[in-house]
Design a protein around this motif. Structure first.
Motif, mmCIF file in Angstrom:
data_model
loop_
_atom_site.group_PDB
_atom_site.id
_atom_site.type_symbol
_atom_site.label_atom_id
_atom_site.label_comp_id
_atom_site.label_asym_id
_atom_site.label_seq_id
_atom_site.Cartn_x
_atom_site.Cartn_y
_atom_site.Cartn_z
ATOM 1 N N VAL A 58 0.841 -1.209 0.000
ATOM 2 C CA VAL A 58 0.000 0.000 0.000
ATOM 3 C C VAL A 58 0.868 1.247 0.000
ATOM 4 C CG1 VAL A 58 -1.673 1.337 1.341
ATOM 5 C CG2 VAL A 58 -1.974 -1.133 1.097
ATOM 6 N N TYR A 59 1.848 1.275 0.896
ATOM 7 C CA TYR A 59 2.741 2.440 0.985
ATOM 8 C C TYR A 59 3.549 2.592 -0.294
ATOM 9 C CZ TYR A 59 5.312 5.880 3.857
ATOM 10 O OH TYR A 59 5.837 7.033 4.403
ATOM 11 N N ARG A 60 3.993 1.478 -0.846
ATOM 12 C CA ARG A 60 4.793 1.505 -2.072
ATOM 13 C C ARG A 60 4.073 2.216 -3.204
ATOM 14 N NH1 ARG A 60 5.216 -4.109 -4.413
ATOM 15 N NH2 ARG A 60 3.219 -3.453 -5.305
ATOM 16 N N GLU A 61 2.791 1.924 -3.376
ATOM 17 C CA GLU A 61 2.048 2.545 -4.472
ATOM 18 C C GLU A 61 1.835 4.032 -4.240
ATOM 19 O OE1 GLU A 61 1.770 0.986 -7.221
ATOM 20 O OE2 GLU A 61 2.620 -0.767 -6.235
ATOM 21 N N ARG A 62 1.692 4.424 -2.992
ATOM 22 C CA ARG A 62 1.610 5.857 -2.684
ATOM 23 C C ARG A 62 2.940 6.531 -3.027
ATOM 24 N NH1 ARG A 62 -1.370 5.909 3.322
ATOM 25 N NH2 ARG A 62 -3.173 4.644 2.727
ATOM 26 N N ILE A 63 4.031 5.898 -2.633
ATOM 27 C CA ILE A 63 5.361 6.444 -2.914
ATOM 28 C C ILE A 63 5.610 6.508 -4.413
ATOM 29 C CG2 ILE A 63 7.841 6.069 -2.632
ATOM 30 C CD1 ILE A 63 7.075 4.580 0.025
ATOM 31 N N ASN A 64 5.235 5.472 -5.128
ATOM 32 C CA ASN A 64 5.429 5.454 -6.587
ATOM 33 C C ASN A 64 4.715 6.621 -7.254
ATOM 34 O OD1 ASN A 64 7.005 3.162 -6.493
ATOM 35 N ND2 ASN A 64 5.346 1.746 -7.025
ATOM 36 N N HIS A 65 3.536 6.960 -6.738
ATOM 37 C CA HIS A 65 2.808 8.094 -7.323
ATOM 38 C C HIS A 65 3.528 9.405 -7.011
ATOM 39 C CE1 HIS A 65 -0.371 10.328 -9.110
ATOM 40 N NE2 HIS A 65 -0.797 10.851 -7.973
ATOM 41 N N ALA A 66 4.074 9.526 -5.805
ATOM 42 C CA ALA A 66 4.841 10.724 -5.460
ATOM 43 C C ALA A 66 6.074 10.849 -6.349
ATOM 44 C CB ALA A 66 5.245 10.678 -3.990
ATOM 45 N N ILE A 67 6.719 9.736 -6.630
ATOM 46 C CA ILE A 67 7.869 9.746 -7.537
ATOM 47 C C ILE A 67 7.442 10.216 -8.927
ATOM 48 C CG2 ILE A 67 9.527 8.265 -8.751
ATOM 49 C CD1 ILE A 67 9.686 6.569 -6.189
ATOM 50 N N TRP A 68 6.275 9.749 -9.375
ATOM 51 C CA TRP A 68 5.761 10.177 -10.682
ATOM 52 C C TRP A 68 5.517 11.686 -10.692
ATOM 53 C CZ3 TRP A 68 1.588 12.764 -12.600
ATOM 54 C CH2 TRP A 68 1.370 12.660 -13.985
ATOM 55 N N LEU A 69 4.954 12.210 -9.623
ATOM 56 C CA LEU A 69 4.707 13.656 -9.528
ATOM 57 C C LEU A 69 6.030 14.424 -9.583
ATOM 58 C CD1 LEU A 69 1.987 13.640 -6.712
ATOM 59 C CD2 LEU A 69 1.610 14.236 -9.115
ATOM 60 N N TYR A 70 7.035 13.897 -8.906
ATOM 61 C CA TYR A 70 8.363 14.520 -8.902
ATOM 62 C C TYR A 70 8.973 14.491 -10.295
ATOM 63 C CZ TYR A 70 13.357 15.044 -7.732
ATOM 64 O OH TYR A 70 14.673 15.453 -7.680
ATOM 65 N N GLU A 71 8.931 13.348 -10.924
ATOM 66 C CA GLU A 71 9.563 13.205 -12.242
ATOM 67 C C GLU A 71 8.850 13.996 -13.331
ATOM 68 O OE1 GLU A 71 9.675 8.945 -12.750
ATOM 69 O OE2 GLU A 71 11.789 8.893 -12.122
ATOM 70 N N ASN A 72 7.588 14.270 -13.125
ATOM 71 C CA ASN A 72 6.816 15.003 -14.130
ATOM 72 C C ASN A 72 6.660 16.487 -13.802
ATOM 73 O OD1 ASN A 72 5.475 13.052 -16.333
ATOM 74 N ND2 ASN A 72 5.674 11.944 -14.386
ATOM 75 N N GLY A 73 7.451 16.957 -12.866
ATOM 76 C CA GLY A 73 7.543 18.382 -12.613
ATOM 77 C C GLY A 73 6.439 18.997 -11.772
ATOM 78 N N TYR A 74 5.636 18.200 -11.146
ATOM 79 C CA TYR A 74 4.574 18.754 -10.298
ATOM 80 C C TYR A 74 5.112 19.214 -8.948
ATOM 81 C CZ TYR A 74 0.861 17.303 -13.478
ATOM 82 O OH TYR A 74 0.031 17.174 -14.575
ATOM 83 N N VAL A 75 6.168 18.567 -8.457
ATOM 84 C CA VAL A 75 6.769 18.940 -7.171
ATOM 85 C C VAL A 75 8.283 18.906 -7.284
ATOM 86 C CG1 VAL A 75 4.820 18.099 -5.787
ATOM 87 C CG2 VAL A 75 6.715 16.544 -6.336
ATOM 88 N N GLU A 76 8.931 19.640 -6.383
ATOM 89 C CA GLU A 76 10.389 19.654 -6.338
ATOM 90 C C GLU A 76 10.928 18.722 -5.261
ATOM 91 O OE1 GLU A 76 12.105 23.581 -6.237
ATOM 92 O OE2 GLU A 76 10.330 24.442 -7.213
#
Length: 198
Positions: A58-76
């Motif tokens: 469960v935590y892994r999938e949340r983290i994976n989405h945060a990584i996606w947000l980071y890689e796609n420029g939504y967050v620094e």
């Protein structure tokens, strides 16, 4: 006559309660089906369990989405949350950070909040770190059914926050969604009832 009135009144109360429960359940479900992400400073990943061997699915999938947000420029930055679970030497947040760094994200771009045990603490302590690091806005990442309650808490903490549920949630089947929804409804209504006294 009085007995009939009592029966009608009790029936009406039951119907109102059922209507509130149904409305709340639909509201929680529908809210989680929408992604309100906008560009922000940091992705706050709400905690789930972890062991010394790694983060839970469960935590892994949340983290994976945060990584996606980071890689796609939504967050620094990414901010992981969660204290030390029973049987662990390290916090859930630290174990989550290790997962992120191993993925290839620079260690300096990942913050950890390692004191919390519940959602409200995740957000409260995350806010403290955001203030220390001068981060003004965040995207909150969790499972879809967790988002409505989390965003209400973020609002009460005066966080500039945007909702972005993970699209790869582990709660996919009817069998897994229903218990999660019932649990969320219980905690959401409890929070709303106690909200004026906070």
């Amino acid at each position: 006559m009085r007995k009939k009135f009592t029966v009608i009144l009790l029936s009406l109360i039951v119907l109102i309660i059922l209507a509130v429960l149904a409305f709340t359940a639909v509201s929680i479900y529908n809210y989680g089906n929408n992604d309100y992400k906008q560009k922000a400073d940091v992705a706050v990943v709400l905690g789930a369990s972890a062991t010394e061997d790694g983060v839970s699915q469960v935590y892994r999938e949340r983290i994976n989405h945060a990584i996606w947000l980071y890689e796609n420029g939504y967050v620094e930055y990414i901010l992981t949350t969660g204290g030390v679970s029973e049987g662990n030497m390290r916090s859930d947040a630290e174990i989550a950070k290790e997962y992120i760094v191993e993925y290839g994200i620079p260690e300096g771009d990942v913050f950890t909040e390692d004191k919390s045990a519940i959602t409200e603490e995740n957000l409260r302590y995350a806010k403290e770190i955001m203030e220390q690091e001068r981060l003004d806005s965040c995207i909150i990442v969790s499972d879809p059914l967790h988002m409505k309650r989390s965003m209400l808490m973020a609002e009460d903490l005066d966080l500039e926050a945007y909702s972005s549920p993970t699209p790869t949630t582990r709660y996919q089947s009817f069998k897994t969604k229903i218990p999660f929804l019932i649990r969320e409804e219980f905690f959401y209504l409890g929070y709303c009832i106690l909200r004026p006294f906070r």
